[in-house]
Design an enzyme around this catalytic site. Structure first.
Site, PDB file in Angstrom:
ATOM      1  N   SER A   1       0.949  -1.362   0.219  1.00  0.00           N
ATOM      2  CA  SER A   1       0.091   0.164  -0.152  1.00  0.00           C
ATOM      3  C   SER A   1       0.995   0.943  -0.184  1.00  0.00           C
ATOM      4  O   SER A   1       1.757   1.270  -1.384  1.00  0.00           O
ATOM      5  CB  SER A   1      -0.737   0.195   1.432  1.00  0.00           C
ATOM      6  OG  SER A   1      -1.655   0.817   1.025  1.00  0.00           O
TER       7      SER A   1
ATOM      8  N   HIS B   1      -2.948  -1.576  -4.569  1.00  0.00           N
ATOM      9  CA  HIS B   1      -4.618  -1.237  -4.941  1.00  0.00           C
ATOM     10  C   HIS B   1      -4.630  -0.271  -4.528  1.00  0.00           C
ATOM     11  O   HIS B   1      -3.878   1.646  -4.027  1.00  0.00           O
ATOM     12  CB  HIS B   1      -5.409  -2.048  -3.764  1.00  0.00           C
ATOM     13  CG  HIS B   1      -4.810  -1.022  -2.046  1.00  0.00           C
ATOM     14  ND1 HIS B   1      -5.554  -0.889  -1.831  1.00  0.00           N
ATOM     15  CD2 HIS B   1      -3.653  -1.536  -1.546  1.00  0.00           C
ATOM     16  CE1 HIS B   1      -4.482  -0.530  -0.759  1.00  0.00           C
ATOM     17  NE2 HIS B   1      -3.983  -1.678  -0.393  1.00  0.00           N
TER      18      HIS B   1
END
Length: 257
Positions: A140, A163
């Site tokens: 992330s 993501h």
């Protein structure tokens, strides 16, 4: 009749001379209690080893571990890296002439986007050579932090998850909220693509891949995959990272950095 006679049943008492008064002596100070154990036993208890290696090197190690904590305090059982602790370290590193380079060790699940970007921007703006090493995971918001250094490594079995940005808690379902998310996501995409060799189109493609993550969209890159896509420079470990940092330090000294 004897006037000095005592009534029956009451013992006869004779007056006694008063006890001589002695000046009160101040009570002696209590000695502080000695802590149990020695430094060696304390090291065994805290670190599991007798000898702790002393760092006399000109290289500073910065760790990004657990969850990057931003404006909200995480629960006590969470392992976190607080950005208000990292930023003063980086300022001190910049001002310390004895530190010639920084190695950043990452094993993070991600966390607060703005806090992660703040750390990334600080790393990029350092005048001293930096090398990052992803161990375990750099997921992330850990991706921009890993790419913020001058050169990056990833362990063979380490992973990086790409993501879209997500929000937790109360979200107002209005167009402005989604526009804000898009702008924040653009900041992350722009930073990563500017400080690595991956293109924006490929990065967004990995970000919105479906079918790979069970409950989310995105992509997990393992070791060599992160290098293949251009996010990370090289697969390697600690020795390779330190060696590369020393090389960058020498190049800077010789005016080639």
């Amino acid at each position: 009749m004897n006037d000095n006679a005592q009534p029956p049943g009451i013992p006869v008492t004779t007056p006694t001379a008063p006890m001589p008064q002695t000046p009160m002596q101040p009570s002696p100070r209590r000695k502080p209690k000695k802590l149990k154990g020695t430094p060696k036993t304390a090291n065994i208890k805290e670190l599991g080893t007798v000898d702790v290696p002393e760092n006399t090197s000109s290289i500073h190690c910065l760790t990004i571990i657990g969850q990057v904590e931003g404006h909200l305090v995480m629960p006590a059982q969470n392992k976190t890296t607080k950005y208000e602790h990292v930023i003063p370290q980086l300022i001190a590193i910049e001002q310390n002439d004895n530190i010639e380079g920084v190695i950043v060790i990452l094993n993070t699940v991600g966390g607060d986007v703005e806090a992660g970007l703040a750390i990334s921007e600080m790393l990029v703006s350092l005048s001293k050579p930096t090398v990052s090493l992803v161990l375990g995971g750099g997921h992330s918001i850990g991706v921009p932090i890993a790419t913020a250094s001058d050169y990056s490594f990833i362990a063979e079995t380490a992973t990086m998850t790409i993501h879209p940005i997500r929000l937790t808690g109360l979200v107002i379902g209005v167009p402005q909220t989604y526009e804000y998310l898009d702008k924040m996501q653009d900041r992350v995409v722009r930073f990563v693509t500017e400080h690595s060799t991956i293109g924006e189109e490929k990065f967004r493609e990995l970000m919105f891949t479906t079918g790979e993550l069970a409950r989310d969209i995105g992509t997990v890159l393992v070791g060599e995959d992160a290098v293949k896509y251009g996010l990370i420079n090289e697969v390697g470990g600690l020795a390779a990272s330190v060696s590369k940092l020393k090389q960058l330090i020498e190049e800077k000294k010789n005016g080639r950095h």
